[in-house]
Scaffold this motif. Sequence first.
Motif, PDB file in Angstrom:
ATOM      1  N   ALA A   1       0.822  -1.219   0.000  1.00  0.00           N
ATOM      2  CA  ALA A   1       0.000   0.000   0.000  1.00  0.00           C
ATOM      3  C   ALA A   1       0.852   1.264   0.000  1.00  0.00           C
ATOM      4  O   ALA A   1       0.479   2.276  -0.595  1.00  0.00           O
ATOM      5  N   LEU A   2       2.009   1.199   0.650  1.00  0.00           N
ATOM      6  CA  LEU A   2       2.904   2.354   0.708  1.00  0.00           C
ATOM      7  C   LEU A   2       3.864   2.433  -0.478  1.00  0.00           C
ATOM      8  O   LEU A   2       4.584   3.423  -0.631  1.00  0.00           O
ATOM      9  N   GLY A   3       3.901   1.394  -1.298  1.00  0.00           N
ATOM     10  CA  GLY A   3       4.806   1.377  -2.439  1.00  0.00           C
ATOM     11  C   GLY A   3       6.253   1.115  -2.064  1.00  0.00           C
ATOM     12  O   GLY A   3       7.166   1.560  -2.755  1.00  0.00           O
ATOM     13  N   LEU A   4       6.476   0.385  -0.982  1.00  0.00           N
ATOM     14  CA  LEU A   4       7.829   0.048  -0.534  1.00  0.00           C
ATOM     15  C   LEU A   4       8.249  -1.251  -1.221  1.00  0.00           C
ATOM     16  O   LEU A   4       7.828  -2.334  -0.830  1.00  0.00           O
ATOM     17  N   THR A   5       9.067  -1.134  -2.232  1.00  0.00           N
ATOM     18  CA  THR A   5       9.302  -2.253  -3.143  1.00  0.00           C
ATOM     19  C   THR A   5      10.678  -2.893  -3.002  1.00  0.00           C
ATOM     20  O   THR A   5      11.282  -3.306  -3.990  1.00  0.00           O
ATOM     21  N   ASP A   6      11.173  -3.018  -1.790  1.00  0.00           N
ATOM     22  CA  ASP A   6      12.471  -3.660  -1.609  1.00  0.00           C
ATOM     23  C   ASP A   6      12.405  -5.173  -1.786  1.00  0.00           C
ATOM     24  O   ASP A   6      13.424  -5.816  -1.969  1.00  0.00           O
ATOM     25  N   ARG A   7      11.210  -5.751  -1.749  1.00  0.00           N
ATOM     26  CA  ARG A   7      11.043  -7.188  -1.963  1.00  0.00           C
ATOM     27  C   ARG A   7      10.424  -7.427  -3.337  1.00  0.00           C
ATOM     28  O   ARG A   7       9.502  -6.724  -3.753  1.00  0.00           O
ATOM     29  N   PHE A   8      10.928  -8.418  -4.036  1.00  0.00           N
ATOM     30  CA  PHE A   8      10.511  -8.726  -5.395  1.00  0.00           C
ATOM     31  C   PHE A   8       8.992  -8.799  -5.548  1.00  0.00           C
ATOM     32  O   PHE A   8       8.418  -8.125  -6.407  1.00  0.00           O
ATOM     33  N   VAL A   9       8.317  -9.629  -4.737  1.00  0.00           N
ATOM     34  CA  VAL A   9       6.880  -9.807  -4.942  1.00  0.00           C
ATOM     35  C   VAL A   9       6.111  -8.511  -4.703  1.00  0.00           C
ATOM     36  O   VAL A   9       5.145  -8.223  -5.411  1.00  0.00           O
ATOM     37  N   VAL A  10       6.535  -7.708  -3.743  1.00  0.00           N
ATOM     38  CA  VAL A  10       5.859  -6.429  -3.493  1.00  0.00           C
ATOM     39  C   VAL A  10       6.112  -5.467  -4.653  1.00  0.00           C
ATOM     40  O   VAL A  10       5.214  -4.738  -5.079  1.00  0.00           O
ATOM     41  N   GLY A  11       7.317  -5.471  -5.182  1.00  0.00           N
ATOM     42  CA  GLY A  11       7.627  -4.625  -6.335  1.00  0.00           C
ATOM     43  C   GLY A  11       6.773  -4.974  -7.538  1.00  0.00           C
ATOM     44  O   GLY A  11       6.268  -4.090  -8.248  1.00  0.00           O
ATOM     45  N   VAL A  12       6.587  -6.252  -7.789  1.00  0.00           N
ATOM     46  CA  VAL A  12       5.793  -6.679  -8.943  1.00  0.00           C
ATOM     47  C   VAL A  12       4.336  -6.263  -8.784  1.00  0.00           C
ATOM     48  O   VAL A  12       3.731  -5.719  -9.714  1.00  0.00           O
ATOM     49  N   VAL A  13       3.749  -6.492  -7.606  1.00  0.00           N
ATOM     50  CA  VAL A  13       2.327  -6.137  -7.441  1.00  0.00           C
ATOM     51  C   VAL A  13       2.129  -4.631  -7.388  1.00  0.00           C
ATOM     52  O   VAL A  13       1.102  -4.118  -7.850  1.00  0.00           O
ATOM     53  N   ALA A  14       3.106  -3.900  -6.863  1.00  0.00           N
ATOM     54  CA  ALA A  14       2.994  -2.435  -6.855  1.00  0.00           C
ATOM     55  C   ALA A  14       3.003  -1.908  -8.287  1.00  0.00           C
ATOM     56  O   ALA A  14       2.195  -1.053  -8.654  1.00  0.00           O
ATOM     57  N   GLU A  15       3.911  -2.430  -9.096  1.00  0.00           N
ATOM     58  CA  GLU A  15       3.974  -2.000 -10.489  1.00  0.00           C
ATOM     59  C   GLU A  15       2.751  -2.464 -11.275  1.00  0.00           C
ATOM     60  O   GLU A  15       2.271  -1.771 -12.181  1.00  0.00           O
ATOM     61  N   ALA A  16       2.215  -3.621 -10.922  1.00  0.00           N
ATOM     62  CA  ALA A  16       1.053  -4.164 -11.626  1.00  0.00           C
ATOM     63  C   ALA A  16      -0.159  -3.245 -11.504  1.00  0.00           C
ATOM     64  O   ALA A  16      -0.995  -3.196 -12.418  1.00  0.00           O
ATOM     65  N   ILE A  17      -0.260  -2.514 -10.400  1.00  0.00           N
ATOM     66  CA  ILE A  17      -1.360  -1.549 -10.260  1.00  0.00           C
ATOM     67  C   ILE A  17      -1.297  -0.552 -11.410  1.00  0.00           C
ATOM     68  O   ILE A  17      -2.290  -0.288 -12.084  1.00  0.00           O
ATOM     69  N   GLY A  18      -0.120   0.007 -11.649  1.00  0.00           N
ATOM     70  CA  GLY A  18       0.049   0.980 -12.727  1.00  0.00           C
ATOM     71  C   GLY A  18      -0.064   0.384 -14.114  1.00  0.00           C
ATOM     72  O   GLY A  18      -0.426   1.076 -15.065  1.00  0.00           O
ATOM     73  N   ARG A  19       0.233  -0.882 -14.249  1.00  0.00           N
ATOM     74  CA  ARG A  19       0.152  -1.550 -15.552  1.00  0.00           C
ATOM     75  C   ARG A  19      -1.260  -2.028 -15.872  1.00  0.00           C
ATOM     76  O   ARG A  19      -1.538  -2.469 -16.979  1.00  0.00           O
ATOM     77  N   GLY A  20      -2.127  -2.024 -14.860  1.00  0.00           N
ATOM     78  CA  GLY A  20      -3.497  -2.486 -15.073  1.00  0.00           C
ATOM     79  C   GLY A  20      -3.654  -3.998 -15.056  1.00  0.00           C
ATOM     80  O   GLY A  20      -4.644  -4.526 -15.566  1.00  0.00           O
ATOM     81  N   VAL A  21      -2.711  -4.711 -14.463  1.00  0.00           N
ATOM     82  CA  VAL A  21      -2.825  -6.165 -14.334  1.00  0.00           C
ATOM     83  C   VAL A  21      -3.834  -6.461 -13.224  1.00  0.00           C
ATOM     84  O   VAL A  21      -3.732  -5.896 -12.135  1.00  0.00           O
ATOM     85  N   PRO A  22      -4.807  -7.331 -13.468  1.00  0.00           N
ATOM     86  CA  PRO A  22      -5.771  -7.666 -12.414  1.00  0.00           C
ATOM     87  C   PRO A  22      -5.065  -8.274 -11.200  1.00  0.00           C
ATOM     88  O   PRO A  22      -4.181  -9.126 -11.337  1.00  0.00           O
TER      89      PRO A  22
END
Length: 179
Positions: free
Chosen positions: A93-114
């Motif tokens: 929720a905060l966009g803290l992307t130091d971990r791979f899986v969190v980085g992918v889902v954070a970016e997926a929001i902007g990419r429009g991935v369900p």
Amino acid sequence: MTSRTLYLFGSAAPPVFDVAGVIESAQAQGWDVCLGLTPTAARWLGGSLSGLAALTGHPVRSEYKLPGEPDVWPAADVIAMAPATFNTVNAWALGLTDRFVVGVVAEAIGRGVPLVAMPCVNTAYARHPAFERSIGELRLAGVNVLHDSTGSVPQEPGQDSPAVFPWHLLLSAVDETAG
């Protein structure tokens, strides 16, 4: 038939030990599954990682690839984050992307991935004000968060029971979210 690709991401919570069965269920529903884990979840499943890679046909990932390295997974049609711990939900929720899986889902929001998420937290964490704010932020961003009446229900601290984690609700939501 062209298969659909599901990224199944898990955090270090007791239900992660059931991930092989979840992968098999998703595959039976026609999903090509790629498994990603937080570093701690990968450590918990360390002895099973090669078997999980064989089951999915893809390497299990818990770290970012190096710049210039090729992607080893096909593009995701949908991403499911479960079990999602207190730390994972708040970092996402905060966009803290130091971990791979969190980085992918954070970016997926902007990419429009369900995206589908199912937290696994105890009642003490669930009552923390940051948790509800984070759930709200993720929902505002379009993430289908399965929590309380719609998914996982927090248990009392120390009462972790992987058997009550509703994986079937996650897989149903993945199918619905993917359309």
